[in-house]
Enzyme design. Structure first.
Site, short mmCIF file in Angstrom:
data_model
loop_
_atom_site.label_atom_id
_atom_site.label_comp_id
_atom_site.label_asym_id
_atom_site.label_seq_id
_atom_site.Cartn_x
_atom_site.Cartn_y
_atom_site.Cartn_z
CB SER A 183 12.78 18.30 50.47
OG SER A 183 13.62 19.30 49.98
CE LYS A 187 16.66 21.02 51.65
NZ LYS A 187 16.16 21.67 50.43
N1 URA Z 1 12.03 23.73 49.73
C1 URA Z 1 12.81 22.63 49.81
O1 URA Z 1 13.90 22.69 50.33
N2 URA Z 1 12.35 21.48 49.30
C2 URA Z 1 11.14 21.35 48.72
O2 URA Z 1 10.79 20.28 48.29
C3 URA Z 1 10.35 22.51 48.62
C4 URA Z 1 10.80 23.68 49.15
#
Ligand code: URA
Ligand code: CA
Length: 443
Positions: A183, A187
């Site tokens: 995750s 990003k």
């Molecule tokens: N921060 C994130 O961006 N994703 C997660 O799954 C946990 C913390």
């Protein structure tokens, strides 16, 4: 392959191919997989885990589920920083102008706060006029001109992550290392970073409560970076007490300004910024080692070039830079109330998440996504583990625009502070690093 076959194969602990993972993520993003099947798959991942190859494939599938930012036109190596989230974690507001002032471009896409953790975008919006939603062109233009731009993460960046996170949130599948790692990394990769410095928090105010879990998360993200060609290193830092003194949006911007002005602010917050910043400069090739990098940062700080850089960014994004000289321009809460403990004692421990929760109750944070927040609300926490406190010393000062919010928030603060008679050692702040060279723990 049918989706149920992917679920079954993960349930049975088999390794999925990169192609299978890509197919699954594409279909889920496109809306052709129902939530119940994706939930079952996520739960299977939660229990079975993923191999490094699977986690890297998942990360890339998520990164490529939407638009990706191309920072190729910006000169220099672009190093992004990400914190796994904490309380009074005002790092980005100090670090971004500091690193940019030291000559390394900082292209930051940040999020909003949720639960007990704050978000950089909300904090910046407490600056009158500040626009945290830049168009792609504006973002790149400001970056080229100032080496610094911070914008809100738009829905077209890693949309698979947004959808998956929403499901994880309601299916008990947040606390999975491969899911957290993919995750976060998806990003960062979609936002265009060449290299990544991670601030992995550990302690009562962090996702990871235990050092071994924080190290495991850090190792997973470092290995993903290696497998996908984006060098990544992590600093493990303590969240066993709030990092800064201020919790709340305008309050945190003011503390960041205090540090950039060199006149006040939490020494722990300043130290974490110097440590993370030094690693960013080294990864960017700006300094041969962290010692030399730190000297560049201290110079940018002491010469006030970092402060000037912040002022430039504020102006470039529509904000009023006069807030720096005239703090009364920030939104302020109508009511202030100090919090006193009934007993005398030495602070043994602080339930940091509860401090964050208290600020949320005052209006500074969100209980659910999309909730309105009060930019002037929050609290100042001036006590630390090991401090001797008594009924005469305020442990916090609360700020709220609704007087009825003060008492419930004060009750949370009192509950968060664990008193005792033993001498309590100051918890170490920077616990170690994880990089391609391995794990180096300082304690
Ligand atoms: N921060 C994130 O961006 N994703 C997660 O799954 C946990 C913390
Ligand atoms: Ca944050």
């Amino acid at each position: 392959m049918r989706i149920v076959d992917h679920i079954v194969s993960k349930r049975d602990g088999l390794e999925m191919s990169a192609e299978e993972i890509r197919e699954l993520i594409q279909a889920f993003t496109a809306g052709t997989i129902p939530d119940y099947q994706m939930s079952a798959w996520l739960m299977a991942v939660y229990f079975r885990g993923m191999t490094d190859r699977e986690t890297a494939a998942l990360t890339m599938a998520m990164a490529q589920s939407g638009e990706t930012v191309d920072l190729g036109s910006i000169p220099g190596i672009k190093v992004d920083k990400h914190s796994t989230g904490g309380v009074a974690d005002t790092t980005t507001l100090v670090l971004a102008p500091l690193v940019a002032a030291a000559g390394v471009p900082v292209a930051k896409m940040s999020g909003r706060g949720l639960g007990f953790t704050g978000g950089t975008i909300d904090k910046l919006e407490s600056i009158p006029g500040f626009r945290a939603t830049l168009s792609r062109e504006e973002f790149l233009r400001n970056l080229r001109r100032l080496r610094l731009a911070i914008t809100g993460q738009t829905a077209d960046i890693a949309p698979a992550d947004g959808k998956m996170y929403a499901l994880r949130d309601v299916t008990g599948t947040i606390e999975s290392i491969p899911l957290i790692a993919s995750s976060i990394m998806s990003k960062k990769i979609a936002a265009g970073a060449d290299k990544i410095v991670l601030d992995v928090k550990v302690g009562s105010g962090a996702f990871m409560k235990k050092q071994e879990d924080a190290v495991k998360l850090a190792e997973t993200m470092v290995r993903i970076g290696e497998l996908v060609g984006r060098e990544t290193m992590a600093v493990i830092t303590s969240m066993s007490q709030p990092l800064g003194w201020a919790v709340g949006n305008s309050l945190e911007v003011e503390e960041a300004l205090d540090i950039l002005e060199g006149k006040a602010g939490s020494p722990e917050l300043k130290e974490v910024c110097l440590v993370l910043g030094a690693h960013m400069l080294v990864l960017a090739g700006k300094a041969p080692d962290t010692k030399a990098a730190r000297r560049l940062l201290v110079d940018a700080l002491e010469s006030k070039r970092a402060l000037a850089k912040f002022a430039e960014m504020i102006a470039a994004q529509g904000g009023n830079p006069e807030v720096i000289a005239n703090r009364a321009l920030f939104p302020r809460a109508a009511f202030q109330q100090p919090v006193y403990l009934e007993q005398e004692g030495t602070i043994q421990a602080i339930d940091t998440a509860r401090i964050g929760y208290s600020a949320m109750l005052l209006g500074a944070g969100r209980e659910y996504k999309g909730q309105d927040i009060d930019l002037g609300a929050g609290l100042d926490i001036r006590c630390r583990v090991g401090d001797r406190v008594g009924p005469g010393t305020p442990v916090a000062v609360l700020s709220a625009n609704d007087a009825a919010k003060l008492e419930p928030a004060a009750a949370q603060i009192k509950q968060a502070i664990g008193l005792g008679d033993r001498i309590a050692a100051k918890p170490p702040l920077v616990l170690g690093t994880v990089s391609k060279n391995g794990i180096e723990m300082y304690i």
